[in-house]
Design a protein around this motif. Structure first.
Motif, PDB file in Angstrom:
ATOM      1  N   ILE A  25     -12.172 -42.783 -39.510  1.00 34.19           N
ATOM      2  CA  ILE A  25     -11.601 -41.435 -39.528  1.00 34.19           C
ATOM      3  C   ILE A  25     -12.566 -40.458 -38.866  1.00 34.19           C
ATOM      4  N   THR A  28     -12.531 -40.737 -35.127  1.00 32.69           N
ATOM      5  CA  THR A  28     -11.291 -40.175 -34.573  1.00 32.69           C
ATOM      6  C   THR A  28     -11.419 -38.660 -34.412  1.00 32.69           C
ATOM      7  N   GLU A  55      -8.408 -31.231 -41.830  1.00 35.43           N
ATOM      8  CA  GLU A  55      -7.913 -32.605 -41.810  1.00 35.43           C
ATOM      9  C   GLU A  55      -6.823 -32.799 -42.847  1.00 35.43           C
ATOM     10  N   HIS A  58      -4.020 -39.459 -43.199  1.00 39.38           N
ATOM     11  CA  HIS A  58      -4.392 -40.434 -42.181  1.00 39.38           C
ATOM     12  C   HIS A  58      -3.871 -41.805 -42.586  1.00 39.38           C
ATOM     13  N   LYS A 104      -4.095 -39.831 -37.461  1.00 37.70           N
ATOM     14  CA  LYS A 104      -4.710 -38.763 -38.258  1.00 37.70           C
ATOM     15  C   LYS A 104      -3.993 -37.448 -38.012  1.00 37.70           C
TER      16      LYS A 104
END
Length: 143
Positions: A25, A28, A55, A58, A104
């Motif tokens: 993650i 990314t 964020e 995901h 994501k």
């Protein structure tokens, strides 16, 4: 398409020396920031514009483990921009085998108004609209 080479570090792995989900993650999001930086939007400029990325959800699909000190590259395949930005990145080992895929969600956040906003036009212009998705303009390849 954006690609960037990396090496699995000690911070990325668990006790079995296998890259952890959180590292996928992180890479990314790091690649998205590289893309923005390459197009003139450093973290400092984003701060000046009072923008941040928040964020969201995901999904990680793992096909093969990446191990400590292994060379790999991340390729951002596509990016959908609607209310949220959905990024799909693929992780490849040195044999060019797809080891994992990450989808994501991120959102732009106006720090002053303290609310989620649509992607600013000055940033949106760095994406091409084709059918349902924005494809990334300008490749950032270092492999």
């Amino acid at each position: 398409m954006i690609c960037k080479n990396y090496i699995v570090t000690g911070e990325d792995v668990n006790d079995s020396m296998v890259m952890e989900s959180s590292a996928y993650i992180s890479y990314t999001i790091r690649l998205l920031y590289h893309f923005l930086f390459n197009n003139g939007f450093s973290r400092e400029k984003l701060n000046t514009l009072h923008l941040s990325l928040h964020e969201g959800n995901h999904e990680l699909v793992s096909h093969k483990n990446l191990m400590f000190t292994e060379h790999f590259f991340v390729e951002m395949k596509h990016c959908y921009i609607k209310d949220k930005i959905s990024i799909k990145s693929c992780f490849f080992n040195s044999k060019n085998e797809c080891c994992a895929e990450v989808t994501k969600e991120v959102e732009w956040f106006d720090v002053i108004r303290k609310e989620v906003i649509v992607a600013p036009k000055q940033i949106q212009q760095h994406f091409n609209l084709t059918s349902k998705s924005y494809l990334l303009k300008n490749s950032l390849t270092s492999k």
